[in-house]
Design a protein around this motif. Structure first.
Motif, short mmCIF file in Angstrom:
data_model
loop_
_atom_site.label_atom_id
_atom_site.label_comp_id
_atom_site.label_asym_id
_atom_site.label_seq_id
_atom_site.Cartn_x
_atom_site.Cartn_y
_atom_site.Cartn_z
N PHE A 414 0.84 -1.20 0.00
CA PHE A 414 0.00 0.00 0.00
C PHE A 414 0.87 1.25 0.00
CE2 PHE A 414 -2.40 3.42 1.84
CZ PHE A 414 -3.71 3.23 1.40
N VAL A 415 1.82 1.30 0.91
CA VAL A 415 2.67 2.48 1.06
C VAL A 415 3.55 2.68 -0.17
CG1 VAL A 415 4.54 3.51 2.42
CG2 VAL A 415 2.63 2.38 3.57
N GLU A 416 4.11 1.59 -0.69
CA GLU A 416 5.01 1.72 -1.85
C GLU A 416 4.29 2.31 -3.05
OE1 GLU A 416 8.04 -1.03 -4.58
OE2 GLU A 416 6.68 -1.97 -3.13
N LEU A 417 3.07 1.85 -3.31
CA LEU A 417 2.31 2.38 -4.44
C LEU A 417 1.91 3.83 -4.20
CD1 LEU A 417 1.00 1.98 -7.15
CD2 LEU A 417 -0.96 0.93 -6.02
N ALA A 418 1.52 4.15 -2.99
CA ALA A 418 1.12 5.53 -2.68
C ALA A 418 2.31 6.48 -2.79
CB ALA A 418 0.51 5.61 -1.28
N GLU A 419 3.47 6.04 -2.33
CA GLU A 419 4.66 6.90 -2.37
C GLU A 419 5.17 7.10 -3.80
OE1 GLU A 419 7.38 4.99 0.26
OE2 GLU A 419 6.68 6.10 2.03
N THR A 420 4.83 6.19 -4.71
CA THR A 420 5.27 6.32 -6.10
C THR A 420 4.74 7.59 -6.74
OG1 THR A 420 5.32 3.91 -6.30
CG2 THR A 420 5.37 5.18 -8.35
N VAL A 421 3.51 7.98 -6.39
CA VAL A 421 2.90 9.18 -6.98
C VAL A 421 2.91 10.34 -6.00
CG1 VAL A 421 1.45 7.88 -8.57
CG2 VAL A 421 0.59 8.40 -6.29
N VAL A 423 5.17 12.36 -5.42
CA VAL A 423 5.90 13.52 -5.96
C VAL A 423 4.99 14.40 -6.81
CG1 VAL A 423 8.12 12.36 -5.95
CG2 VAL A 423 6.65 12.14 -7.95
N PHE A 424 3.80 13.90 -7.17
CA PHE A 424 2.86 14.70 -7.95
C PHE A 424 2.06 15.58 -7.00
CE2 PHE A 424 2.56 11.09 -11.29
CZ PHE A 424 3.81 11.46 -11.78
N SER A 425 2.13 16.87 -7.22
CA SER A 425 1.42 17.81 -6.35
C SER A 425 -0.08 17.73 -6.62
CB SER A 425 1.93 19.23 -6.60
OG SER A 425 1.22 20.14 -5.80
N ARG A 426 -0.84 17.48 -5.55
CA ARG A 426 -2.29 17.40 -5.66
C ARG A 426 -2.92 18.51 -4.83
NH1 ARG A 426 -2.39 11.19 -4.04
NH2 ARG A 426 -0.35 11.83 -3.27
N PRO A 427 -3.91 19.21 -5.37
CA PRO A 427 -4.54 20.28 -4.60
C PRO A 427 -5.31 19.77 -3.40
CG PRO A 427 -5.74 19.87 -6.65
CD PRO A 427 -4.48 19.08 -6.73
N ALA A 428 -5.75 18.52 -3.45
CA ALA A 428 -6.51 17.96 -2.33
C ALA A 428 -6.03 16.54 -2.06
CB ALA A 428 -8.00 17.97 -2.64
N HIS A 429 -6.08 16.16 -0.78
CA HIS A 429 -5.66 14.83 -0.37
C HIS A 429 -6.83 14.00 0.13
CE1 HIS A 429 -1.01 14.71 0.05
NE2 HIS A 429 -1.37 15.38 -1.01
N ASP A 430 -8.03 14.34 -0.30
CA ASP A 430 -9.20 13.58 0.13
C ASP A 430 -9.12 12.13 -0.34
OD1 ASP A 430 -9.88 16.06 0.98
OD2 ASP A 430 -11.92 16.04 0.16
N GLY A 431 -8.59 11.92 -1.56
CA GLY A 431 -8.52 10.58 -2.12
C GLY A 431 -7.62 9.67 -1.31
N ILE A 432 -6.41 10.12 -0.99
CA ILE A 432 -5.49 9.28 -0.22
C ILE A 432 -5.99 9.11 1.21
CG2 ILE A 432 -4.00 11.22 0.44
CD1 ILE A 432 -2.95 7.59 -0.36
N TYR A 433 -6.68 10.13 1.74
CA TYR A 433 -7.27 9.99 3.08
C TYR A 433 -8.32 8.88 3.09
CZ TYR A 433 -10.47 10.73 6.95
OH TYR A 433 -11.29 10.52 8.03
N ARG A 434 -9.15 8.86 2.05
CA ARG A 434 -10.17 7.81 1.96
C ARG A 434 -9.52 6.43 1.86
NH1 ARG A 434 -12.62 5.44 -2.59
NH2 ARG A 434 -14.62 4.42 -2.12
N ALA A 435 -8.43 6.32 1.08
CA ALA A 435 -7.73 5.04 0.96
C ALA A 435 -7.13 4.61 2.30
CB ALA A 435 -6.64 5.15 -0.10
N ILE A 436 -6.53 5.57 3.01
CA ILE A 436 -5.95 5.27 4.33
C ILE A 436 -7.04 4.81 5.29
CG2 ILE A 436 -4.85 6.33 6.34
CD1 ILE A 436 -3.29 8.10 4.37
N ASP A 437 -8.16 5.51 5.29
CA ASP A 437 -9.26 5.14 6.19
C ASP A 437 -9.77 3.74 5.86
OD1 ASP A 437 -11.21 5.65 8.23
OD2 ASP A 437 -12.69 5.92 6.62
N MET A 438 -9.87 3.41 4.56
CA MET A 438 -10.29 2.06 4.16
C MET A 438 -9.32 1.00 4.67
SD MET A 438 -13.15 1.97 2.47
CE MET A 438 -14.28 3.04 1.58
#
Length: 629
Positions: A414-421, A423-438
């Protein structure tokens, strides 16, 4: 369908139940020809006058009445010999696309050349092929398909090459010149539905560029491959149309293709079809959709085509990953594999890494040309646009939210795939927060350190108001994350109300209250408390503070929270103290990389000199809290 009639006499061939053929005639038969399990009682004269081979065979017999010869290897068997025999008698014979190849090969076997008699069967058939069959679109495909049963002789007679050339030439013509019938049952785009143009008061049908793909899909694999290679080598058909042809062939030959299911039957045959489609894929990016490539990849994994075929697809998918959907990326892991996960996360990781390769050379290389330095771009498929990066980052976030539900998914994947992207600046982190919560929901037994590690992936400053409201009520998050969310939400509230110094919530001040005992034990307990999940009572208090912030913001900055300290001095001390505590929390992250390291920017709040005169107070150990970890 084109056809040609030969001869004028009525057909007088008859047969009985024992597969015995004879000619209804007053003349007695004088030769018996055995073809397989069939027997033909015929007359020598009409046969020997047109067939050189029969002359030789009869010459080797006794030469009497009732001579019997055996022919085992005539192409097309009894049916093909019947056509040749009827032609020798001058009886009516009808040639068409289905029997012309067997008749031509049988005539060649029987040596029915012009040297035997002018206007012999070989000549007649060649005229029919060149004047009718090879000029017809569908007949050329039918004839090519019938060569499969006698491929070697058909190749020798150049029937296969003539068919392939005929098909390829018709595919390559301009669509405005297509005036023959073809099969087209494919779904059209909305703009293609009204495909009738008004020309001189008459409506004419516009021919689609991929008009030929369905008819061609009827060919067997080997013949299809040869035809498509010939079409591609001509260079007159766009790669996008070649891609459509491969999609039609996959749908026709792999019934379970769209569902990711192996069709029942021969696994080796299915693997051969999949490998051939991958081999025929155009090299141009975008020639086929990313969804089609991912369906192919699923089939490659199911039929175990091999690592080379798989990596070829992975590279192609990585070049256009921004076009993919989460559903396309949900590749089922192979049963009995090394990893017990539901989905093949490692393959998706490789795809994302291939996507990242496209951006590695964004700065290019520089070469000196005289007194000027010129930039040289490498050919890596193009520089990634910010839009593409954002789309892939969101795609990965959504993908992680789906695979996070798998109880067997290791945190490292999970962490390896998330850390791969990351470096891409995202205006919002709602998506990764939802994945973490899941992930936290599906893996309640992970340790505090693992919970802390996964939460590092998100930047609390980039959560939306809705995500903040959810996070503050989330009992699965460590307390430090909840406090960070609340703190940045107050900063946001202060900024929107025009306040230069945000008023800190009372709940945060309570967390900063003075504790008893040595400083060392206090610090240890504080770290444990921050990394543990928040209790219900703490979340209730923090929710109250957040609600007051919302009320204050909605009031335009004039209504103060009833829990807020109205003293400006207490405001300043509370802000600086909390700032220093949060700084300590964030520093324990190990100086995160990528965009998430921006969480430390809160250190800009307050002046450094003022910090030196404010006594740092620690959070007391809360022995009554219980962690789910």
């Amino acid at each position: 369908m084109k056809f040609m009639k030969l001869g004028s006499k009525p057909d007088s061939f008859q047969t009985d139940d024992n597969n015995i053929w004879y000619v209804a005639s007053e003349l007695a038969t004088d030769i018996v020809i055995n073809i397989g399990d069939a027997k033909f009682y015929l007359h020598k004269f009409p046969l020997l006058s047109k067939s050189g081979r029969l002359q030789k065979l009869v010459a080797n017999t006794n030469g009497g009445i009732g001579d019997e010869i055996v022919i085992h290897d005539i192409p097309g068997g009894p049916a093909a010999f019947e056509i040749c025999a009827k032609f020798c008698y001058g009886m009516t014979v009808t040639l068409n696309a289905y029997n012309v190849v067997t008749a031509r090969c049988a005539a060649d076997y029987l040596e029915m050349h012009e040297t035997m008699e002018k206007g012999n069967l070989i000549y007649k058939i060649d005229v029919f092929l060149n004047s009718s069959i090879f000029r017809s679109w569908k007949d050329s495909i039918i004839v090519l398909q019938t060569t499969k049963s006698m491929m070697m002789l058909a190749e020798e007679l150049k029937l296969v090459n003539h068919c392939i050339e005929s098909i390829a030439s018709k595919v390559s013509v301009d669509v405005s010149k297509v005036d023959w019938s073809y099969t087209y049952n494919r779904k059209k785009l909305p703009e293609e539905n009204d495909n009738r143009m008004l020309t001189g008061g008459l409506r004419t049908i516009t021919v689609p560029t991929d008009w030929w793909v369905e008819d061609l899909a009827e060919l067997e694999l080997d013949l299809y491959k040869r035809v498509l290679v010939h079409i591609k080598n001509r260079g007159l058909v766009h790669d996008e149309v070649i891609g459509e042809a491969l999609k039609a062939f996959a749908s026709r030959r792999l019934p379970g293709f769209n569902k990711g299911v192996i069709p029942s039957g021969d696994l080796v045959k299915t693997r051969s079809i999949v490998d051939t489609i991958v081999w025929l894929l155009p090299s141009e990016k975008g020639a086929v959709s990313c969804g089609f490539l991912l369906k192919l990849l699923k089939m490659v994994i199911l039929v175990d085509s091999g690592e080379m075929v798989k990596m070829d697809l992975v590279k192609k998918i990585g070049q256009q990953l921004e076009e993919a959907s989460v559903h396309d990326l949900l590749i089922r892991a192979k049963e009995g594999g090394i990893d017990p996960t539901i989905y093949d996360v490692k393959t998706v990781q490789k795809i994302v890494e291939e996507f990242m390769v496209r951006d590695q050379d964004r700065n290019g290389e520089f070469e000196a040309d005289g007194n000027e330095i010129q930039e040289v771009r490498r050919s890596t498929g193009g520089i990634l646009s910010e839009a593409s990066k954002l789309m892939v980052a969101k795609l990965v976030d959504s993908y992680l939210a789906e695979v996070a539900k798998d109880p067997n998914l290791p945190l490292s994947m999970f962490v390896e795939l998330a850390e791969t992207v990351s470096v891409f600046s995202r205006p919002a982190h709602d998506g990764i927060y939802r994945a973490i919560d899941m992930y936290l929901k599906a893996h309640p037994g992970i340790s505090k350190s693992e919970r802390k590690r996964i939460c590092r992936l998100m930047d609390c400053k980039k959560l939306s108001v809705e995500a903040c409201m959810h996070a503050v009520q989330n009992e699965r998050l460590p307390l430090r994350v909840v406090v960070q969310v609340l703190f940045f939400e107050q900063v946001r509230a202060a900024a929107s109300s025009g306040s230069s110094t945000p008023d800190l919530p009372k709940a945060i001040k309570d967390l900063n209250s003075t504790s008893h005992g040595s400083s060392r034990s206090t610090n240890t307990n504080t770290e444990e408390d921050w990394d543990a999940v928040a209790t219900t009572e703490e979340l209730k208090a923090l929710r109250g503070e957040l609600a007051s912030l919302r009320l204050e913001r909605n009031g335009g900055g004039h209504a103060k929270s009833p829990l807020a300290d109205r003293s400006s001095v207490h405001k300043l001390k509370g802000l600086v103290a909390t700032k220093r505590i949060l700084t300590k929390i964030w520093s324990s992250k190990g100086g995160g990389t990528g965009e998430n390291s921006g969480s430390d920017s809160s250190g800009s709040l307050g002046s450094g000199n003022r910090d030196e005169h404010v006594k740092m107070v620690s959070t007391p150990s809360r022995k009554g809290r219980h962690s789910v970890s």
